[in-house]
Structures are given as structure tokens and as C-alpha cells.
Design a protein around this motif. Structure first.
Motif, PDB file in Angstrom:
ATOM      1  N   SER A  34       0.820  -1.215   0.000  1.00  0.00           N
ATOM      2  CA  SER A  34       0.000   0.000   0.000  1.00  0.00           C
ATOM      3  C   SER A  34       0.853   1.264   0.000  1.00  0.00           C
ATOM      4  O   SER A  34       0.341   2.352  -0.244  1.00  0.00           O
ATOM      5  CB  SER A  34      -0.949   0.014   1.203  1.00  0.00           C
ATOM      6  OG  SER A  34      -0.215  -0.049   2.416  1.00  0.00           O
ATOM      7  N   GLY A  35       2.143   1.119   0.287  1.00  0.00           N
ATOM      8  CA  GLY A  35       3.035   2.267   0.288  1.00  0.00           C
ATOM      9  C   GLY A  35       3.496   2.684   1.668  1.00  0.00           C
ATOM     10  O   GLY A  35       3.970   3.802   1.863  1.00  0.00           O
ATOM     11  N   THR A  53      -2.707   6.730  -0.536  1.00  0.00           N
ATOM     12  CA  THR A  53      -1.598   6.680  -1.491  1.00  0.00           C
ATOM     13  C   THR A  53      -2.102   6.289  -2.877  1.00  0.00           C
ATOM     14  O   THR A  53      -3.207   5.761  -3.022  1.00  0.00           O
ATOM     15  CB  THR A  53      -0.533   5.662  -1.046  1.00  0.00           C
ATOM     16  OG1 THR A  53      -1.131   4.364  -0.946  1.00  0.00           O
ATOM     17  CG2 THR A  53       0.080   6.048   0.291  1.00  0.00           C
ATOM     18  N   LYS A  54      -1.271   6.549  -3.892  1.00  0.00           N
ATOM     19  CA  LYS A  54      -1.542   6.192  -5.291  1.00  0.00           C
ATOM     20  C   LYS A  54      -2.805   6.860  -5.820  1.00  0.00           C
ATOM     21  O   LYS A  54      -3.445   6.363  -6.747  1.00  0.00           O
ATOM     22  CB  LYS A  54      -1.609   4.668  -5.454  1.00  0.00           C
ATOM     23  CG  LYS A  54      -0.369   3.958  -4.920  1.00  0.00           C
ATOM     24  CD  LYS A  54      -0.442   2.458  -5.061  1.00  0.00           C
ATOM     25  CE  LYS A  54       0.738   1.796  -4.366  1.00  0.00           C
ATOM     26  NZ  LYS A  54       0.667   0.325  -4.416  1.00  0.00           N
ATOM     27  N   GLY A  64       3.558   8.587  -2.701  1.00  0.00           N
ATOM     28  CA  GLY A  64       4.664   7.835  -2.124  1.00  0.00           C
ATOM     29  C   GLY A  64       5.927   7.863  -2.956  1.00  0.00           C
ATOM     30  O   GLY A  64       7.021   7.628  -2.436  1.00  0.00           O
ATOM     31  N   LEU A  65       5.805   8.146  -4.269  1.00  0.00           N
ATOM     32  CA  LEU A  65       6.988   8.186  -5.120  1.00  0.00           C
ATOM     33  C   LEU A  65       7.741   9.505  -4.990  1.00  0.00           C
ATOM     34  O   LEU A  65       8.961   9.526  -4.873  1.00  0.00           O
ATOM     35  CB  LEU A  65       6.591   7.957  -6.589  1.00  0.00           C
ATOM     36  CG  LEU A  65       6.154   6.543  -6.964  1.00  0.00           C
ATOM     37  CD1 LEU A  65       5.754   6.504  -8.438  1.00  0.00           C
ATOM     38  CD2 LEU A  65       7.272   5.545  -6.690  1.00  0.00           C
ATOM     39  N   LEU A  66       6.998  10.602  -5.013  1.00  0.00           N
ATOM     40  CA  LEU A  66       7.633  11.912  -5.072  1.00  0.00           C
ATOM     41  C   LEU A  66       7.527  12.707  -3.771  1.00  0.00           C
ATOM     42  O   LEU A  66       8.280  13.643  -3.567  1.00  0.00           O
ATOM     43  CB  LEU A  66       7.028  12.725  -6.223  1.00  0.00           C
ATOM     44  CG  LEU A  66       7.127  12.060  -7.615  1.00  0.00           C
ATOM     45  CD1 LEU A  66       6.393  12.891  -8.646  1.00  0.00           C
ATOM     46  CD2 LEU A  66       8.576  11.853  -8.002  1.00  0.00           C
ATOM     47  N   GLY A  67       6.553  12.360  -2.925  1.00  0.00           N
ATOM     48  CA  GLY A  67       6.468  13.012  -1.627  1.00  0.00           C
ATOM     49  C   GLY A  67       5.466  14.125  -1.447  1.00  0.00           C
ATOM     50  O   GLY A  67       5.334  14.628  -0.327  1.00  0.00           O
TER      51      GLY A  67
END
Length: 202
Positions: free
Chosen positions: A12-13, A138-139, A169-172
Motif C-alpha cells: 500500500s506504500g 496513497t496512489k 509515495g513516489l515523489l512526496g
């Protein structure tokens, strides 16, 4: 020391959210540490150490329910965090059993919800979601705005008192607000005499 239990479904991140939040807290001068509880194996402690340069350790539950295992080892995890001189300790769960909620009275509880799980995901998460202090979506960039709004609405229906944040979650993006919310939580003392927010199933 502040401590947060971070729960959520597999992939889920959780680790990404913790990594970004930890970076943000470290920018304010906070000393951060992390513990990951898992079932068979985990590379997350090494990931935290490599990406963040923070103390990180883990526990493997084996044939035991990972949430039961976390609860029975939480006091040791807190003692370990204090021994590392941490100002903030993240305790990440394996996130497997949605019947369980490893949330303890007096320990802030964060639950990560993956928008790709569908609009019915909040209803499926049970006490892991309904008893959390903070919910992180997230996502959200991978679904439509309408889907995000429906998921957020259902989260608030399941847990009206939770603070809800959307985080990439990838870039913040979204992490600064989440980190400020985390800093507002009180410190966690000894767990002796503490109780679970809901009994774990047998």
C-alpha cells in the motif's frame, strides 16, 4: 520519544510514506529510527538504513500472526528506539490480516490506504482503519478524482475522527502536512498497563 504504528495492506506504500515522512522530520533536526515487523523476511530495515542513514531493525513473526507478534514485542521496540536516542520511532506492520488492528491506546496509529484497492477498500479494512488516528491515502494519482473522493468519503464514514492525508509515495507531495500532524502527537511512555484499542482475534 514519539512513536507511531504504521499499518496498512501489503504494497500500500507504508515504507514509502515512512521514508518521506522521516526525511521531513529529519530536516527539522529530529532523530528518527524505524522497526519493521514482517512474516518471513524483510529488506525494509536495510532500505531505511541505506536511504536515510537511520538506525533500523526488524522482527520476523514466522508462523505467528504478525500483528500478534508486533504487540508482544512492542515494548522491546520502544526500548530499542530509546536506546538509539530517537526522537521519533516508526513501527511498520506487515499489513496482512485485516481482522487485526495492532493499535494500542496511547500510541498514535497511522493506517495507509492504497487507492488502487478500489472504492470498497475502506469497508474491508475493519478496525485497522476505523481505530486509526491518521489515515494516509496513497496512489491517488493513478485513479480518477471521483474515485479519490469516494474513497475519502468512505474513510470518513468508517472513521469520522481520523485526520486524512493524501500522499504521493513516489515523489512526496502531501508529506509536509502529514509530518506536521505526526509532530503534534504526544510522546509515548512505558506500555505497562496499556490496552489494545480492540482485542486481537484468536
Amino acid at each position: 520519544m514519539k512513536a507511531l504504528i504504521v499499518a496498512g495492506g501489503p504494497s500500500s506504500g507504508k515504507t514509502a510514506v515512512i521514508t518521506h515522512a522521516a526525511k521531513r522530520l529529519m530536516e527539522t533536526g529530529a532523530r528518527v529510527a524505524a522497526v519493521k515487523f514482517d512474516t518471513r523476511s524483510s529488506l525494509d530495515p536495510e532500505t531505511y538504513a541505506a536511504r536515510l542513514g537511520i538506525p533500523a531493525t526488524g522482527g520476523i513473526s514466522g508462523y505467528l500472526c504478525p500483528d500478534h507478534y508486533l504487540i508482544s514485542n512492542m515494548e522491546e521496540a520502544l526500548d530499542w528506539g530509546r536506546a538509539q536516542g530517537a526522537d521519533c520511532l516508526f513501527v511498520e506492520t506487515a499489513g496482512l490480516c485485516l481482522r487485526c488492528a495492532p493499535h494500542i491506546q496511547g500510541v498514535p496509529a497511522v493506517t495507509v490506504v492504497d487507492c488502487l484497492g478500489g472504492i470498497q477498500a475502506p469497508e474491508k479494512m475493519g478496525p485497522m482503519l476505523s481505530l486509526a488516528d491518521t489515515v494516509v491515502l496513497t496512489k491517488g494519482d493513478l485513479v480518477s478524482q471521483a474515485q479519490r473522493e469516494v474513497i475519502a468519503y468512505r474513510i470518513r464514514a468508517a472513521n469520522p475522527g481520523a485526520a486524512v492525508y493524501s500522499v504521493n509515495g513516489l515523489l512526496g507531495p502531501g508529506v509536509p502536512a502529514l509530518a506536521r500532524g505526526m509532530q503534534a502527537h504526544p510522546e509515548v511512555g512505558k506500555l505497562e498497563g496499556s490496552v489494545l484499542r480492540q482485542d486481537l482475534p484468536a
